[in-house]
Design a protein around this motif. Structure first.
Motif, short mmCIF file in Angstrom:
data_model
loop_
_atom_site.label_atom_id
_atom_site.label_comp_id
_atom_site.label_asym_id
_atom_site.label_seq_id
_atom_site.Cartn_x
_atom_site.Cartn_y
_atom_site.Cartn_z
N ILE A 1 44.80 56.85 36.10
CA ILE A 1 43.87 55.82 35.62
C ILE A 1 43.89 54.65 36.59
O ILE A 1 44.96 54.17 36.97
CB ILE A 1 44.27 55.36 34.21
CG1 ILE A 1 44.12 56.52 33.22
CG2 ILE A 1 43.45 54.16 33.76
CD1 ILE A 1 44.70 56.27 31.85
N THR A 2 42.72 54.17 37.03
CA THR A 2 42.68 53.02 37.93
C THR A 2 42.55 51.74 37.12
O THR A 2 41.74 51.66 36.19
CB THR A 2 41.50 53.11 38.93
OG1 THR A 2 40.27 53.08 38.19
CG2 THR A 2 41.54 54.39 39.74
N ILE A 3 43.37 50.76 37.47
CA ILE A 3 43.32 49.44 36.83
C ILE A 3 42.63 48.49 37.81
O ILE A 3 43.04 48.38 38.97
CB ILE A 3 44.74 48.92 36.50
CG1 ILE A 3 45.49 49.95 35.63
CG2 ILE A 3 44.67 47.55 35.82
CD1 ILE A 3 44.85 50.28 34.31
N LYS A 4 41.56 47.84 37.37
CA LYS A 4 40.79 46.98 38.26
C LYS A 4 41.30 45.54 38.24
O LYS A 4 41.62 45.02 37.17
CB LYS A 4 39.30 46.99 37.87
CG LYS A 4 38.53 48.23 38.32
CD LYS A 4 38.76 49.40 37.44
CE LYS A 4 37.94 50.64 37.80
NZ LYS A 4 38.27 51.77 36.94
N ASP A 5 41.32 44.90 39.43
CA ASP A 5 41.64 43.47 39.49
C ASP A 5 40.34 42.66 39.31
O ASP A 5 39.26 43.24 39.15
CB ASP A 5 42.35 43.12 40.81
CG ASP A 5 41.49 43.38 42.04
OD1 ASP A 5 40.24 43.38 41.93
OD2 ASP A 5 42.07 43.60 43.13
N GLN A 6 40.45 41.34 39.34
CA GLN A 6 39.29 40.48 39.03
C GLN A 6 38.10 40.73 39.97
O GLN A 6 36.95 40.77 39.53
CB GLN A 6 39.69 39.00 39.04
CG GLN A 6 40.43 38.56 37.80
CD GLN A 6 39.74 38.97 36.49
OE1 GLN A 6 38.53 38.74 36.30
NE2 GLN A 6 40.48 39.61 35.59
N GLN A 7 38.40 40.91 41.23
CA GLN A 7 37.32 41.15 42.21
C GLN A 7 36.63 42.49 41.94
O GLN A 7 35.40 42.62 42.00
CB GLN A 7 37.90 41.12 43.62
CG GLN A 7 36.84 41.01 44.69
CD GLN A 7 37.44 41.02 46.09
OE1 GLN A 7 38.65 40.91 46.27
NE2 GLN A 7 36.59 41.18 47.09
N GLU A 8 37.44 43.49 41.63
CA GLU A 8 36.88 44.83 41.34
C GLU A 8 36.08 44.81 40.04
O GLU A 8 35.02 45.44 39.94
CB GLU A 8 38.02 45.84 41.27
CG GLU A 8 38.68 46.06 42.63
CD GLU A 8 39.96 46.88 42.56
OE1 GLU A 8 40.21 47.65 43.50
OE2 GLU A 8 40.71 46.74 41.57
N PRO B 1 44.80 46.12 29.99
CA PRO B 1 43.75 45.32 30.63
C PRO B 1 43.42 45.85 32.03
O PRO B 1 44.31 46.27 32.77
CB PRO B 1 44.37 43.92 30.70
CG PRO B 1 45.38 43.88 29.60
CD PRO B 1 45.93 45.28 29.53
N GLY B 2 42.12 45.82 32.35
CA GLY B 2 41.67 46.29 33.67
C GLY B 2 41.18 47.73 33.68
O GLY B 2 40.63 48.19 34.69
N MET B 3 41.36 48.45 32.57
CA MET B 3 40.77 49.80 32.47
C MET B 3 39.27 49.67 32.22
O MET B 3 38.83 48.81 31.46
CB MET B 3 41.40 50.58 31.30
CG MET B 3 42.80 51.07 31.54
SD MET B 3 43.59 51.76 30.05
CE MET B 3 42.73 53.31 29.86
N THR B 4 38.49 50.53 32.86
CA THR B 4 37.05 50.60 32.59
C THR B 4 36.68 52.06 32.30
O THR B 4 37.10 52.95 33.03
CB THR B 4 36.20 50.08 33.78
OG1 THR B 4 36.62 50.74 34.98
CG2 THR B 4 36.33 48.59 33.94
N PHE B 5 35.93 52.26 31.23
CA PHE B 5 35.54 53.62 30.85
C PHE B 5 34.29 53.58 29.99
O PHE B 5 33.88 52.53 29.50
CB PHE B 5 36.68 54.33 30.09
CG PHE B 5 37.26 53.56 28.94
CD1 PHE B 5 36.64 53.54 27.71
CD2 PHE B 5 38.45 52.85 29.09
CE1 PHE B 5 37.17 52.83 26.64
CE2 PHE B 5 39.00 52.14 28.04
CZ PHE B 5 38.35 52.12 26.81
#
Length: 267
Positions: free
Chosen positions: A3-10, A200-204
């Motif tokens: 699972i990729t966790i995104k930072d604020q920029q992402e 936090p930071g997961m997108t789906f």
């Protein structure tokens, strides 16, 4: 791939791609009425994506074992569950159609779909469309850190089945980011307290496919893509891309033309 966790920029990149996907559906809305073909809907969408500076993620998309997908979006009419290929058959009064759009902007993917009721439809068709929308939101409002994916699936399944509908099992939501499909798989049925924990930071995506009849599906014809209900009953689907925040969720695929969330969804 985990699972990729995104930072604020992402996350900002995802916000932009997802909003642009929703704006494609806003642009299409006035055109979707009796007499238009799904191929024409696809053409209008492709033209608009060009203006936006986005690319269709579906055009030419070819997972292992599939032929390349031939259109810029998916159009699933009546008993088509998902992955319907646009064609030259005009939509008629009483049809229901799901339009599923995924765009790529600066390497980020935004994925969303909406149901459209063509002209005046039956009470049963309108009820299926509305309650499938609510089922998606029953899943979305579960989203916050510490919750598990099984909680989302269970909320959707419980609501759909309590209204006499069935949930398709063969297709599910998915992680999304710099790839169209990432981990985790987001099932629309399940047991509370099971599967991956949200952080936090997961997108789906949450994109339940709900059938008016039985949940069984089959491939239609030999195009390698179109999935229909086995019993020929109507099917509906709605889809949003969601971000897990520190305190809950953010729906990334909202735009000015997005339908209002159901009353039970708190601001």
């Amino acid at each position: 791939m985990g699972i990729t966790i995104k930072d604020q920029q992402e996350i900002q990149g995802m916000r932009t791609a997802c909003r642009l996907a929703a704006e494609v559906l806003d642009h299409l809305t006035p055109f979707i009425k009796p007499g238009i073909t799904t191929r024409e809907i696809d053409r209008i969408a492709a033209e608009y994506m060009k203006k936006q500076g986005t690319t269709s993620a579906t055009l030419g998309y070819q997972p292992a074992g599939y032929p390349p997908y031939p259109a810029s979006l998916c159009t699933s009419v009546n008993h088509v569950v998902c992955h319907g290929i646009p064609n030259d058959k005009p939509l008629k009064k009483g049809d229901i159609v799901n339009v599923d759009v995924t765009v790529i902007k600066d390497g980020w993917y935004g994925d969303t779909s909406r149901m459209f009721v063509i002209g005046e439809a039956s009470i049963a068709a309108k009820r299926l469309v509305q309650l499938t929308y609510e089922a998606m939101w029953h899943g979305i409002v579960q989203v916050k850190p510490g919750v598990r994916l099984g909680d989302i699936g269970w909320a959707i399944q419980k609501f759909a089945e309590s209204n006499g509908f069935s949930v398709v099992r063969e297709f599910c939501g998915h992680g999304i980011g710099r790839n169209f499909h990432e981990e985790p798989q987001v099932l629309h049925y399940g047991k509370p307290g099971t599967l991956e924990e949200l952080v936090p930071g997961m997108t789906f995506t949450i994109e339940p496919m709900i059938n008016a009849g039985r949940r069984d599906v089959k491939e239609f014809g030999n195009d390698g893509w179109t999935i229909v209900t086995k019993d020929h009953s109507l099917s509906a689907q709605w889809e949003h891309t969601v971000l897990v925040t520190e305190s809950g969720y953010e729906v990334l695929t909202l735009s000015e033309g997005s339908p209002t969330p159901p009353p039970f969804v708190k601001a």
